[in-house]
Each structure stands twice: as structure tokens, then as C-alpha cells.
Design a protein around this motif. Structure first.
Motif, PDB file in Angstrom:
ATOM      1  N   VAL A   1       1.150  32.657 133.641  1.00  0.00           N
ATOM      2  CA  VAL A   1       1.932  33.391 132.796  1.00  0.00           C
ATOM      3  C   VAL A   1       3.316  32.524 132.291  1.00  0.00           C
ATOM      4  O   VAL A   1       4.230  33.025 131.931  1.00  0.00           O
TER       5      VAL A   1
ATOM      6  N   MET B   1       3.524  30.570 129.860  1.00  0.00           N
ATOM      7  CA  MET B   1       3.476  30.597 128.277  1.00  0.00           C
ATOM      8  C   MET B   1       3.818  29.091 127.687  1.00  0.00           C
ATOM      9  O   MET B   1       3.755  28.989 126.323  1.00  0.00           O
TER      10      MET B   1
ATOM     11  N   ALA C   1       0.708  28.888 124.759  1.00  0.00           N
ATOM     12  CA  ALA C   1       1.268  29.499 123.518  1.00  0.00           C
ATOM     13  C   ALA C   1       2.347  28.720 122.911  1.00  0.00           C
ATOM     14  O   ALA C   1       2.341  28.619 121.569  1.00  0.00           O
ATOM     15  N   ARG C   2       3.218  28.268 123.578  1.00  0.00           N
ATOM     16  CA  ARG C   2       4.448  27.597 122.999  1.00  0.00           C
ATOM     17  C   ARG C   2       3.999  26.092 122.441  1.00  0.00           C
ATOM     18  O   ARG C   2       4.490  25.736 121.104  1.00  0.00           O
TER      19      ARG C   2
ATOM     20  N   TYR D   1      -2.375  34.656 122.262  1.00  0.00           N
ATOM     21  CA  TYR D   1      -1.770  35.639 122.360  1.00  0.00           C
ATOM     22  C   TYR D   1      -1.613  35.974 124.056  1.00  0.00           C
ATOM     23  O   TYR D   1      -2.669  36.245 124.565  1.00  0.00           O
ATOM     24  N   ILE D   2      -0.395  36.123 124.370  1.00  0.00           N
ATOM     25  CA  ILE D   2      -0.094  36.607 125.851  1.00  0.00           C
ATOM     26  C   ILE D   2       0.824  37.478 126.010  1.00  0.00           C
ATOM     27  O   ILE D   2       1.897  37.510 125.477  1.00  0.00           O
ATOM     28  N   ASP D   3       0.423  38.652 126.903  1.00  0.00           N
ATOM     29  CA  ASP D   3       1.417  39.650 127.173  1.00  0.00           C
ATOM     30  C   ASP D   3       1.522  39.856 128.788  1.00  0.00           C
ATOM     31  O   ASP D   3       0.431  39.608 129.251  1.00  0.00           O
ATOM     32  N   SER D   4       2.497  40.094 129.308  1.00  0.00           N
ATOM     33  CA  SER D   4       2.581  40.169 130.809  1.00  0.00           C
ATOM     34  C   SER D   4       3.761  41.204 131.121  1.00  0.00           C
ATOM     35  O   SER D   4       4.458  41.615 130.220  1.00  0.00           O
TER      36      SER D   4
END
Length: 206
Positions: free
Chosen positions: A53, A55, A58-59, A67-70
Motif C-alpha cells: 500500500v 500508493m 495510484a500516484r 483506487y486503493i483503500d487501506s
């Protein structure tokens, strides 16, 4: 020497004639699957165990289609007297393939080899919203990723494989050492039990 008038037209007609005389080949898709090159950019597979994670994918994505959630979890200290550590836990990893332009930047920038190209390309949908695939679907595509090409005979062994082999050898040596200690403990306990049995027998005879 000036060009001959009409030479360009003659060359074009020659190409046309050569093409007309060649035998046509029809790809019998979908009854016959095409033979795709190993580096085909079909779909992106996710190896979730390697994702930290960070990121980066995504960046760096120019289309912002990842789309990433953690969330953070606290792990107990590895040794007594140590301090607790926090780590990111992946909750969601999704890619919107309606936006993705298959540039491969996310795969290139991933520092932990969590994203891979898969040659799978048959994932058309009737609804554009269904082209956003969650991590479960991305993980299924991970098992369709072809194996990497073999290394050159004179190339050095990758550091990841060397580290994994060193860890495996260390664990194997530790297991063998523990098994040897257990055998020695059993052997030492056996004669003591025999002596106690003989002593008990002699007391009974007296």
C-alpha cells in the motif's frame, strides 16, 4: 538521373499485385485462440501478498484509474522489550479499465512486484461500470501471467531468489538441528527410564 514518369504508380501497383497473389489467412476467432506474444498487454494482475500500500501506482497513473483503500494495524513487538510497529493493510485495490490506457507505468514503478501484465483480453462488458475490477478479479488474472523468460546462462542469480534460497536453507538447518536435539533428548531419556525400571525391579525382588 530524373525519375521516370509513372514509376511511383508502377511501384504501388506492384505492391498491390504481390498482395493479391498471396494466400489469405483468416483467424478463426473465437473458436481458435490467437497465439499472443509473451509481453502482451492484456489486463493487469495483482499479487496481493506483495502489495505494501505504498500508493506509488495510484500516484503515477496518468489516468487516475487505480483506487486503493487501506487502514493501519499495530503489530506486537517481535522480541520482548521491543516496540510495537504499525503497518498498512490493504482494504481495496481496484482498476477502472474503462479509463486505463495500458501504459504500464503502474507495473514499472511498483517496487515490490505486486502488479503484472496478463495476456487475458476477453473481459468486455455491456455496462461500463462493470469495467472497474476489484482485487478479487485482479488476483484471478494473476494466475494467467506467463512465466518470465529464462535468464542467460552466464547471468547472475537474482538477489530475490538468492535471498529466498538463503532463508530456506537457514530454516531447513534450524529444523534439522531441532530434530537432532529431540532425538538426543529421547536417547538420553531412554537409558534413564531403563535404569529406573531395573531399580524398581530389584526393590520388588527384595
Amino acid at each position: 538521373m530524373p525519375p521516370i514518369p509513372g514509376s511511383g504508380l508502377a511501384k504501388g501497383l506492384a505492391v498491390t499485385l504481390r498482395t493479391m497473389t498471396k494466400r489469405t489467412v483468416t483467424a478463426q476467432y473465437p473458436d481458435v485462440q490467437p497465439e499472443l506474444p509473451p509481453r502482451t498487454r492484456g489486463v493487469i494482475g495483482l499479487f496481493e501478498e506483495n502489495c505494501t500500500v505504498c500508493m506509488l501506482c495510484a500516484r503515477e497513473c496518468p489516468d487516475w484509474c487505480i483506487y486503493i483503500d487501506s487502514h493501519k494495524e499495530t503489530t506486537p513487538p517481535a522480541a520482548p522489550g521491543g516496540r510495537e510497529r504499525s503497518r498498512n493493510v490493504l482494504d481495496r485495490f481496484a482498476i477502472d479499465f474503462a479509463l486505463c490506457m495500458y501504459c504500464g507505468i503502474c507495473i514499472e514503478v511498483c517496487p515490490f512486484d505486486a502488479l503484472f501484465w496478463s495476456p487475458e483480453f476477453e473481459y468486455a462488458e455491456t455496462d461500463i461500470h462493470e469495467l472497474t475490477h476489484e482485487r478479487d478479479k485482479l488476483r484471478e488474472w494473476m494466475w494467467t501471467v506467463p512465466e518470465p523468460p529464462a535468464l542467460d546462462p552466464g547471468a547472475e542469480e537474482p538477489k530475490e531468489i538468492a535471498a529466498a534460497r538463503k532463508t530456506a536453507d537457514k530454516l531447513q538447518a534450524q529444523e534439522e538441528r531441532e530434530a537432532q536435539e529431540a532425538r538426543e533428548a529421547r536417547d538420553a531419556q531412554g537409558p534413564a527410564e531403563d535404569r529406573s525400571d531395573r531399580a524398581a525391579g530389584q526393590e520388588g525382588q527384595e
